[in-house]
Structures are given as C-alpha cells and as structure tokens.
Motif scaffolding. Structure first.
Motif, short mmCIF file in Angstrom:
data_model
loop_
_atom_site.label_atom_id
_atom_site.label_comp_id
_atom_site.label_asym_id
_atom_site.label_seq_id
_atom_site.Cartn_x
_atom_site.Cartn_y
_atom_site.Cartn_z
N PHE A 215 0.83 -1.20 0.00
CA PHE A 215 0.00 0.00 0.00
C PHE A 215 0.87 1.26 0.00
CE2 PHE A 215 -2.10 3.40 2.40
CZ PHE A 215 -3.23 3.59 1.61
N HIS A 216 1.92 1.27 0.82
CA HIS A 216 2.82 2.41 0.87
C HIS A 216 3.52 2.61 -0.47
CE1 HIS A 216 3.14 2.28 5.56
NE2 HIS A 216 2.03 2.86 5.14
N HIS A 217 3.93 1.51 -1.08
CA HIS A 217 4.60 1.59 -2.38
C HIS A 217 3.66 2.16 -3.44
CE1 HIS A 217 7.44 0.65 -5.52
NE2 HIS A 217 6.56 -0.13 -6.14
N LEU A 218 2.40 1.68 -3.44
CA LEU A 218 1.41 2.17 -4.39
C LEU A 218 1.12 3.65 -4.14
CD1 LEU A 218 -0.61 1.60 -6.66
CD2 LEU A 218 -2.25 0.88 -4.92
N ALA A 219 1.03 4.04 -2.87
CA ALA A 219 0.75 5.44 -2.53
C ALA A 219 1.88 6.34 -3.01
CB ALA A 219 0.56 5.58 -1.02
N ARG A 220 3.12 5.88 -2.88
CA ARG A 220 4.26 6.68 -3.36
C ARG A 220 4.23 6.83 -4.88
NH1 ARG A 220 7.14 3.68 0.59
NH2 ARG A 220 7.92 2.27 -1.03
N LEU A 221 3.88 5.75 -5.57
CA LEU A 221 3.79 5.81 -7.03
C LEU A 221 2.72 6.81 -7.47
CD1 LEU A 221 4.07 2.03 -8.05
CD2 LEU A 221 5.78 3.82 -8.39
N LEU A 222 1.57 6.77 -6.81
CA LEU A 222 0.49 7.68 -7.16
C LEU A 222 0.87 9.13 -6.87
CD1 LEU A 222 -2.62 5.67 -5.89
CD2 LEU A 222 -1.91 6.04 -8.26
N LEU A 223 1.58 9.33 -5.75
CA LEU A 223 2.00 10.69 -5.40
C LEU A 223 2.99 11.24 -6.42
CD1 LEU A 223 2.01 13.04 -3.40
CD2 LEU A 223 3.83 11.87 -2.13
N VAL A 224 3.94 10.41 -6.84
CA VAL A 224 4.92 10.83 -7.85
C VAL A 224 4.22 11.12 -9.17
CG1 VAL A 224 6.89 10.08 -9.22
CG2 VAL A 224 6.85 9.64 -6.77
N PHE A 225 3.26 10.26 -9.54
CA PHE A 225 2.51 10.47 -10.78
C PHE A 225 1.75 11.79 -10.74
CE2 PHE A 225 -1.42 9.86 -13.31
CZ PHE A 225 -0.84 9.66 -14.55
N LEU A 226 1.14 12.09 -9.60
CA LEU A 226 0.42 13.35 -9.44
C LEU A 226 1.36 14.54 -9.55
CD1 LEU A 226 -2.21 14.85 -8.79
CD2 LEU A 226 -1.69 14.55 -6.36
N CYS A 227 2.52 14.45 -8.91
CA CYS A 227 3.50 15.54 -8.97
C CYS A 227 4.00 15.77 -10.39
CB CYS A 227 4.68 15.23 -8.04
SG CYS A 227 4.27 15.28 -6.28
N MET A 228 4.21 14.68 -11.14
CA MET A 228 4.65 14.81 -12.53
C MET A 228 3.60 15.53 -13.37
SD MET A 228 6.32 11.01 -13.08
CE MET A 228 6.59 11.24 -14.83
N ASN A 229 2.33 15.25 -13.11
CA ASN A 229 1.26 15.93 -13.84
C ASN A 229 1.18 17.40 -13.48
OD1 ASN A 229 -0.81 14.09 -15.54
ND2 ASN A 229 0.13 12.86 -13.92
N VAL A 230 1.44 17.73 -12.21
CA VAL A 230 1.45 19.13 -11.79
C VAL A 230 2.57 19.89 -12.50
CG1 VAL A 230 1.84 20.69 -9.84
CG2 VAL A 230 0.36 18.68 -9.57
N VAL A 231 3.77 19.28 -12.53
CA VAL A 231 4.90 19.90 -13.23
C VAL A 231 4.59 20.06 -14.71
CG1 VAL A 231 7.32 19.60 -13.88
CG2 VAL A 231 6.59 19.05 -11.55
N TRP A 232 3.98 19.05 -15.29
CA TRP A 232 3.57 19.09 -16.70
C TRP A 232 2.61 20.25 -16.95
CZ3 TRP A 232 0.84 14.32 -19.37
CH2 TRP A 232 0.56 14.64 -20.71
N TYR A 233 1.61 20.40 -16.08
CA TYR A 233 0.62 21.46 -16.27
C TYR A 233 1.25 22.84 -16.13
CZ TYR A 233 -3.76 24.01 -15.89
OH TYR A 233 -4.80 24.89 -16.11
N ILE A 234 2.19 22.99 -15.20
CA ILE A 234 2.88 24.27 -15.03
C ILE A 234 3.70 24.59 -16.29
CG2 ILE A 234 4.69 25.48 -13.73
CD1 ILE A 234 3.75 23.94 -11.26
N ALA A 235 4.39 23.57 -16.84
CA ALA A 235 5.16 23.76 -18.07
C ALA A 235 4.24 24.15 -19.22
CB ALA A 235 5.93 22.50 -18.41
N TYR A 236 3.05 23.54 -19.27
CA TYR A 236 2.06 23.87 -20.31
C TYR A 236 1.63 25.33 -20.20
CZ TYR A 236 -2.81 24.47 -21.77
OH TYR A 236 -3.98 24.97 -22.29
N LEU A 237 1.38 25.81 -18.98
CA LEU A 237 0.98 27.21 -18.78
C LEU A 237 2.10 28.17 -19.16
CD1 LEU A 237 -0.94 26.95 -15.38
CD2 LEU A 237 -1.92 27.15 -17.67
#
Length: 250
Positions: A7-29
C-alpha cells in the motif's frame, strides 16, 4: 505487513505520478504553445482513441518485445551456463563477448535491416541483441559465483546433473537474469521505438510517429504515455517474477 508495504509503495507511485502531472501542467501554462498540450487534453485524446487500433498496435509491440526477450534468454542462458561451468568454453568465448558487447547495438540497426529486411525479424533481432550479451555475462558471473562446495554436497547425496541444474545453477542464474532484464528493459523498448518507425504499419512507435506527422500533438503524447505504460507493466511483471521465484533472497 506485506500488504502495508504494498500500500505504501502504491501510494508513493500515485504521489509521484500526481507531482509529474502538476509539473507538466505548469510547463504547459508557461510555454502556452500547441507543441505541449495540457495533461487534460492528452488524457482526453487517450480516452477517444479507437480501442481496436490501439490494442492492435500494443499487441504488435508486446509480441516483438516478448519474442526478443525470450530468444535472448534462451541463447544467453545456454551460452552463459556453458561459460560459467567450463573453463575451456569460457576462454574461447570470453574474448568474443567482450569485443562485441561494447558495440552500440542501435548502430547496427541499418545493418540488421539490410540483411533481414524491414519486417518482424529485424525488429525482434534488435531487441534480442540488446539483451543477449548482458544475459550471457550475468549468467556466467552468477554461475561462477556459486561455490564448488555446493555441487560437492549434491554429488555426495547422489544428485543427478539435472537436479544440480534445477536446484543450484538455475536459481543462481535466474536471480541475475531478472536483474539484467529489469535494467535492460528500458533500452530494449527504446530500440523497439526506432525499429517501429521503419517499414511497418503497426506498433506503438509507428502510432506515435504517425500522430507527430499529422501534427496531432495530444494523440502523440497519448501514444508516448501508453508506450510508457507498456514498459511500466513489463517492469512490474519482472518484479512479480522476482517475488515469486526469488523468495529465498528475501
């Protein structure tokens, strides 16, 4: 306890995926240019892809990957075991392996295509070449690292050659094989991308380049993400095999 770790491993993966999308959206803006669409546009394009064509392209890519990996494992395992258990064969083949291993395999792509054409053989062969020499070296070193006393114990209790292979040599080789595949998988998929943009109408590499030529950037990025997902799933599959067959290591 195991479930908590998963569960902790999955939670870390999801958190990293979310952070990557945030960085992506900022780069898009910041860029505000069609060549970098927003994550939402890419996910929307992904949702509207035709399922039949999508699965056809993924199936072709997976077939090429699995065929190349299996051939590399069979040939590499046989040669690696031979070199690991025989000093004579190791002395004969060691110079060949070390002279050919440093050659950048992607540079051989034009040569492979000249000899084997633009079809499936050249694509599978390129993936096989990427993995083959690493499997040979890993298996040889893994087998040589097994103490001779281990074989002596089995010999003393009357174990056959087949029993020594299944109980000692194969587990010792399998451990390094899985580690080698895990390390080399990304490179193999990258090479597959290059091979799929020549002389083919199917595969994720073809899909991505076709979208790029049509200037359909959301679909292009959707293809890149799906190609990455294929690699991620294969990486997880190696982890599952490692957990299933290498429990003695844990």
């Amino acid at each position: 306890m195991v479930n908590i770790r998963r569960f902790h491993h999955l939670a870390r993966l999801l958190l990293v995926f979310l952070c990557m999308n945030v960085v992506w959206y900022i780069a898009y803006l910041l860029m505000n240019h069609p060549i970098l669409p927003s994550p939402l546009a890419v996910y929307n394009a992904m949702a509207h892809l035709e399922a039949k064509d999508l699965w056809l392209n993924i199936s072709y890519s997976l077939f090429r990957i699995f065929a190349g990996v299996i051939i590399a494992l069979i040939v590499g395992l046989l040669i690696g075991l031979l070199m690991g258990r025989s000093q004579v064969w190791n002395k004969l083949l060691d110079p060949v392996v070390y002279l050919t291993y440093p050659v950048p395999k992607i540079a051989l792509l034009p040569v492979v295509m000249l000899f084997f054409g633009l079809g499936e053989v050249s694509k599978i062969l390129m993936i096989m070449l990427i993995l083959l020499f690493q499997v040979i070296i890993s298996v040889r070193d893994g087998v040589k690292a097994i103490p001779d006393s281990t074989y002596d114990v089995l010999t003393s209790i009357g174990a056959s050659t087949a029993q020594k292979f299944w109980n000692v040599m194969l587990p010792g080789a399998l451990s390094v094989i899985l580690s080698t595949i895990r390390i080399s998988l990304g490179t193999a998929i990258s090479v597959l991308f290059f091979t799929e943009i020549y002389g083919t109408e199917h595969g994720m590499g073809f899909f991505i380049m076709d979208a790029w030529l049509r200037l359909d950037y959301p679909e292009m990025y959707a293809g890149i993400m799906l190609f990455s997902l294929v690699g991620f799933v294969l990486f997880l599959l190696v982890d599952v095999l490692d957990y299933k067959f290498m429990k003695w290591r844990n």
